[in-house]
Scaffold this active site. Structure first.
Site, short mmCIF file in Angstrom:
data_model
loop_
_atom_site.label_atom_id
_atom_site.label_comp_id
_atom_site.label_asym_id
_atom_site.label_seq_id
_atom_site.Cartn_x
_atom_site.Cartn_y
_atom_site.Cartn_z
N GLY A 1 0.70 -1.14 -0.14
CA GLY A 1 -0.17 -0.01 0.07
C GLY A 1 1.10 1.02 0.23
O GLY A 1 1.72 1.31 -0.20
N ILE A 2 0.39 2.51 -0.20
CA ILE A 2 0.79 3.30 0.35
C ILE A 2 1.29 3.84 1.94
O ILE A 2 0.56 3.87 2.77
CB ILE A 2 0.58 4.92 -0.18
CG1 ILE A 2 -0.75 4.27 -1.64
CG2 ILE A 2 0.40 5.95 -0.22
CD1 ILE A 2 -1.66 5.32 -1.89
N GLY A 3 2.66 4.72 2.25
CA GLY A 3 2.85 5.21 3.23
C GLY A 3 4.11 4.73 3.41
O GLY A 3 4.70 4.04 2.83
N ALA A 4 4.03 5.39 4.58
CA ALA A 4 4.73 5.01 5.45
C ALA A 4 5.65 3.16 6.23
O ALA A 4 7.22 3.15 6.67
CB ALA A 4 5.29 5.69 7.16
N ILE A 5 4.44 2.80 5.85
CA ILE A 5 4.52 1.43 6.38
C ILE A 5 5.18 0.53 5.44
O ILE A 5 6.42 -0.23 6.01
CB ILE A 5 3.44 0.68 7.47
CG1 ILE A 5 3.65 1.48 8.99
CG2 ILE A 5 3.57 -0.78 8.03
CD1 ILE A 5 1.76 0.91 9.56
N GLU B 1 -1.26 -2.87 -6.43
CA GLU B 1 -1.92 -1.68 -6.96
C GLU B 1 -1.07 -0.90 -7.35
O GLU B 1 -1.39 -0.42 -8.78
CB GLU B 1 -2.83 -1.30 -6.00
CG GLU B 1 -3.60 -0.39 -6.29
CD GLU B 1 -5.20 0.68 -5.26
OE1 GLU B 1 -5.01 -0.70 -4.88
OE2 GLU B 1 -4.55 0.94 -4.75
N GLY C 1 -7.78 -1.16 -2.72
CA GLY C 1 -7.27 -1.50 -3.57
C GLY C 1 -7.66 -3.08 -2.31
O GLY C 1 -6.72 -4.01 -2.81
N1 COA Z 1 -9.36 6.78 15.95
C1 COA Z 1 -8.77 8.18 15.75
N2 COA Z 1 -8.26 8.71 14.34
C2 COA Z 1 -7.37 7.75 14.06
C3 COA Z 1 -7.24 6.53 14.10
C4 COA Z 1 -7.87 5.46 15.80
N3 COA Z 1 -8.03 4.71 15.64
N4 COA Z 1 -6.36 6.03 13.78
C5 COA Z 1 -6.12 6.76 12.90
N5 COA Z 1 -6.68 8.09 12.81
C6 COA Z 1 -6.76 8.85 12.30
C7 COA Z 1 -4.68 9.95 12.46
O1 COA Z 1 -4.78 9.86 13.52
C8 COA Z 1 -4.64 10.27 11.06
O2 COA Z 1 -5.07 11.82 11.47
P1 COA Z 1 -4.38 13.24 11.65
O3 COA Z 1 -4.96 13.55 9.66
O4 COA Z 1 -5.54 13.88 11.57
O5 COA Z 1 -3.57 12.94 11.28
C9 COA Z 1 -5.27 10.01 10.36
O6 COA Z 1 -6.68 8.87 10.92
C10 COA Z 1 -5.15 8.68 9.19
O7 COA Z 1 -4.61 8.09 9.89
P2 COA Z 1 -2.81 7.83 9.46
O8 COA Z 1 -2.44 6.45 10.44
O9 COA Z 1 -2.01 9.22 9.81
O10 COA Z 1 -2.94 7.49 8.43
P3 COA Z 1 -1.94 6.81 6.58
O11 COA Z 1 -1.64 8.19 6.23
O12 COA Z 1 -1.26 5.56 7.77
O13 COA Z 1 -2.94 5.67 6.30
C11 COA Z 1 -5.06 4.72 5.99
C12 COA Z 1 -3.33 4.90 7.25
C13 COA Z 1 -5.79 3.36 6.61
C14 COA Z 1 -5.79 5.69 5.73
C15 COA Z 1 -4.63 4.41 4.74
O14 COA Z 1 -3.41 2.90 4.65
C16 COA Z 1 -6.27 3.66 3.88
O15 COA Z 1 -6.84 4.47 3.73
N6 COA Z 1 -5.99 2.21 3.29
C17 COA Z 1 -7.51 1.68 3.05
C18 COA Z 1 -7.02 1.78 1.63
C19 COA Z 1 -6.06 0.82 1.38
O16 COA Z 1 -5.63 -0.11 2.32
N7 COA Z 1 -5.39 0.86 -0.10
C20 COA Z 1 -4.25 -0.43 -0.37
C21 COA Z 1 -4.08 -0.24 -1.76
S1 COA Z 1 -3.13 0.66 -2.30
#
Ligand code: COA
Length: 436
Positions: free
Chosen positions: A216-220, A239, A337
């Protein structure tokens, strides 16, 4: 007319091009870093001039300014989001736009069968000697949208890389052409903190030589790549992928040679990264982009053995239900995805599904492992689909395990400060003492 004459005949300015959009039209915008910013900006700037009313703007990740989501644009445009991002979240939260839930793999069918595009706004490479332009970094739903649309308006950008796969359109199929050389939108590599490094290390322990990865996208996902340097013959059917993958290709770790389909090639549906990634993919026969209804189809994904899907989520309840797209009722992204790859990986021979997240949010004040999903939260990945859940504190393996065992393992990877409350819930729910 030959294609060169057709090309010359269809050139106009961005302002003239967006003048072809009519009130009430549905406009589908190319995805993510493929967004034709010259056209989306011109469309917003000309909204008054052309007197647009109720133009529906449909897309997934918006990496541009999304000016059509601004409050003062409400009477001109309404955004119908298939995925939310930073520039579009507010419009949906404030009721000035709508959200349509859909698996990424099914977006092309949705566009063909229900959300028929009147106009597709595209960005493509310059034509080759045969008159074919590449959709470049975004094939995904962009190519199917172009094929379904009544009118195709394309920014021809010499900086758009030519990327192989099923990723081309002939000039004769472009109705309106706007020549504009602009830098592509880039996504800079994220900052990887200690928590992400630990999660990455935990995930890497589940990856074996010869595995085929979806990231996926991002730091992890980027943190995982740091810990894969000693692996051998990894493959990519994902994807999307980003800059980190290029480093592992150059280091000889990703060879794609164990893949059953797309052997020897990194296969994806879009790319998101920096110029380094785009330059690597340009004219490179080892990178193929194909439409999302192929790449993300679980029955295509499963054809590779040992598929490992790595995605992130917002919260996981003690049964293993995963919310990845909303905080309570507030939509923050979409399913994208995620479920396509979870299902494909689960069906792949030797496949594994990994859901990874920091154990807390909001600076450590909220546990992301919870007794119940937050009121209003979406179940993105169901408890029957979920398998590994990973935090910085370890790995829980849920698939095939009882609800009691799932809860026990999830509590063991929760942030220690929150375990007491989770244990109390465990003991009341399962009528037995919790043991590590
Ligand atoms: N309760 C409250 N807030 C929460 C939370 C929780 N359990 N978990 C995350 N948040 C908040 C964070 O604090 C952050 O808030 P901010 O924007 O105000 O800073 C926001 O939600 C996003 O969280 P973050 O951990 O920074 O997100 P990320 O960039 O690491 O993305 C997902 C994580 C889950 C949002 C992202 O992976 C996603 O959209 N996944 C679904 C789609 C997918 O998996 N696609 C994969 C194929 S490419």
């Amino acid at each position: 007319m030959n294609w060169r004459e057709i090309y010359a005949d269809r050139i106009c300015s961005a302002e003239e091009a967006v003048g072809k959009i009519k009130s009430g039209d549905r406009v589908v915008v190319a995805h993510a870093c493929g967004e034709p910013v010259v056209l989306t900006d011109a469309m917003t700037a000309c909204a008054e001039k052309y007197g647009y009313k109720n133009v529906e703007i449909v897309h997934m990740v918006a990496m541009g300014k999304a000016g059509y989501c601004a409050p003062e644009m409400s009477e001109h445009f309404r955004h119908n989001a298939l995925f939310l991002g930073g520039s579009t979240k507010a419009a949906i939260a404030e009721g000035r736009g709508d959200f349509t839930p859909v698996f990424f793999s099914e977006v092309p069918a949705l566009l063909r069968e229900k959300l028929h595009p009147n106009v597709a706004l595209l960005q493509v490479s310059e034509p080759d000697e045969h008159g074919f332009c590449s959709y470049g970094v975004s094939c995904d739903y962009t190519k199917p949208a172009a094929e379904a649309a009544d009118l195709r308006i394309a920014q021809i950008n010499p900086k758009m890389p030519r990327i192989f796969g099923d990723n081309f359109i002939h000039v004769s199929n472009l109705d309106v052409i706007v020549e504009a050389e602009t830098d592509l939108i880039e996504l800079q590599p994220p900052k990887i903190g200690d928590v992400q490094r630990k999660i990455g290390e935990n995930i890497a322990s589940l990856v074996k030589d010869g595995d085929c990865l979806q990231l996926g996208i991002g730091a992890i996902p980027d943190a995982v790549l740091l810990f894969l340097k000693e692996k051998k013959d990894l493959g990519i059917h994902s994807e999307m992928f980003s800059d980190g993958v290029v480093e592992l290709i150059n280091a000889g770790v990703i060879t794609n040679k164990c893949k059953q389909i797309g052997n020897g090639k990194c296969v994806a549906t879009f790319l998101m990264g920096t110029k380094k990634l785009y330059d690597y993919a340009n004219d490179n026969p080892s990178v193929e982009l194909k439409p999302v209804d192929y790449v993300n189809d679980p029955y295509v994904i499963r054809q590779n053995d040992n598929v490992v899907s790595i995605n992130s989520c917002v919260e996981v309840d003690l049964m293993g239900q995963v919310c990845s797209e909303s905080v309570g009722l507030t939509q923050i992204s979409g399913v994208g995805g995620q479920v396509d790859f979870v299902r494909g990986a689960n069906m792949s021979k030797g496949g594994r599904t990994i859901m990874a997240m920091p154990s807390t949010a909001a600076k450590g004040t909220i546990s992301k492992i919870v007794p119940f999903l937050t009121h209003g939260a979406t179940v993105t990945t169901s408890r029957c689909d979920v398998d590994y859940v990973v935090t910085e504190h370890g790995i829980a393996q849920l698939r095939g395990n009882t609800l009691r065992e799932r809860a026990r393992q999830l509590i063991a990877i929760a942030e220690p400060a929150f375990r007491e409350g989770l244990i109390a819930e465990f003991e009341s729910r399962f009528h037995c003492a919790y043991t590590e």
